[in-house]
Design an enzyme around this catalytic site. Structure first.
Site, PDB file in Angstrom:
ATOM      1  N   HIS A 124      36.037   1.279  10.052  1.00 64.90           N
ATOM      2  CA  HIS A 124      37.329   1.386  10.736  1.00 64.90           C
ATOM      3  C   HIS A 124      37.407   2.650  11.597  1.00 64.90           C
ATOM      4  O   HIS A 124      38.503   3.084  11.962  1.00 64.90           O
ATOM      5  CB  HIS A 124      38.464   1.416   9.715  1.00 64.90           C
ATOM      6  N   HIS A 155      39.952  -6.276   8.171  1.00 64.81           N
ATOM      7  CA  HIS A 155      38.677  -6.730   7.623  1.00 64.81           C
ATOM      8  C   HIS A 155      38.381  -8.164   8.064  1.00 64.81           C
ATOM      9  O   HIS A 155      37.457  -8.797   7.554  1.00 64.81           O
ATOM     10  CB  HIS A 155      38.699  -6.684   6.093  1.00 64.81           C
TER      11      HIS A 155
END
Length: 334
Positions: free
Chosen positions: A56, A218
């Site tokens: 991320h 995700h």
């Protein structure tokens, strides 16, 4: 899929070695996978610790530095760090004023940060935890019970970090962090799936000509799939989802903080064009933007897409947002 890596097994440690070489102002423990600002214990400040699965970036290690996080723990790709990492980070940044854990609402992160907080308290550290759950797209997902933590995490870490830098006590820093989270809402859109290094192929199937509305960071499913839309149409859907949910707590009292975030593979040319549409939709709904941030900040590897985060901002929150920050990924006023 072609990737600029040595091996899926070393991708996180290799990235941390690179961060250490690029940012000597940070103490990067490659073995423990913990990044700490070198002056974390100076000045008797509250320590801020966050973390999560890798993939991320720049969240979270890119936000370690003066005016933001004191330390960040990096898990494997899309996998929570473990309590030992969090406990080490807390001990490394504790200057006698306590430590705040900023935790995105994903099951592994929640459980592991809770265990680390209990262990730290047994060692005599004062620890507060703030849960970030700003995503309005879905109530439950593959990774969490309740709303997911996404773009609002940046607002929480920046504003709480500024308060800690000013010397605010732990209870005040935690209260501000909770207020920011309660004032923030996010909505994400995927134009393509992401590819994890271990799998080497897209993590989910998104046919050509379709997009996923409300996707998680995700690749968790969102609200629905639709045929590809224009930038303006996507902005209308995302802004409506955010403002309609935020309206449950009453209409914004004034200007807002706005994050137009890329998911990793969307170029700035597209993100700025999308920001123009988001700003126009907000203006049409009577919402003024006090500050805007555009770029890839809370990503999902190589996913193409974007997210919109809006935070109600009073004078205090704006002042703390404008306060100096100096990290690898966010810096101004220094």
């Amino acid at each position: 899929m072609k990737m600029l890596i040595n091996s899926p097994d070393t991708v996180v440690s290799d990235a941390l070695r690179g961060m250490a070489a690029a940012h000597p102002e940070l103490d990067v423990d490659v073995e423990r996978q913990v990044v700490v600002r070198r002056d974390a214990r100076a000045g008797g400040r509250v320590g801020l610790v966050s973390g999560g699965g890798s993939g991320h970036e720049p969240l979270h290690a890119g936000f370690v530095g003066p005016g933001m996080l004191s330390a960040a723990c990096a898990g494997a790709v899309f996998t929570s760090p473990v309590p030992d990492q969090m406990l080490h980070a807390a001990g490394a940044v504790d200057a006698g004023q306590g430590v705040l854990f900023v935790v995105k609402n994903y099951t592994g992160d929640v459980l592991n940060f809770q265990m680390a907080a209990e262990l730290a308290e047994e060692d005599g550290l004062r620890v507060e935890r703030v849960l970030v759950d700003d995503d309005v797209a879905v109530t439950d997902s593959l990774y969490t019970a309740g709303r997911r933590g996404t773009g609002g995490t940046l607002f929480v870490e920046k504003i709480a970090g500024a308060a800690a830098e000013e010397g605010a006590p732990l209870e005040r820093v935690a209260a501000l962090a909770r207020r920011v989270n309660g004032s923030s809402r996010s909505f994400g859109v995927a134009l393509s799936a992401c590819t994890t290094p271990a799998k080497g192929s897209p993590t989910f199937d998104l046919p050509d000509g379709e997009l996923e509305l409300g996707v998680g960071i995700h690749g968790e499913p969102g609200r629905e799939r639709r045929a590809m839309m224009t930038s303006r149409e996507i902005a209308e859907v995302a802004v409506a989802a955010v403002l309609d949910d935020l309206a449950e707590a009453g209409p914004p009292a004034g200007p807002v903080l706005l994050l137009v975030n890329g998911m990793g593979a969307t170029p700035l040319l597209e993100l700025y064009g999308f920001h123009a549409e988001v700003a126009a939709v907000l203006a049409a709904r009577g919402v003024a933007v006090a500050r805007a941030l555009v770029g890839n900040y809370v990503t999902s590897l190589d996913m193409a897409g974007c997210s919109v985060t809006v935070c109600r901002a009073d004078e205090e929150l704006l002042r703390l947002w404008d306060a100096p920050v100096r990290t690898a990924a966010l810096r101004w006023g220094c």
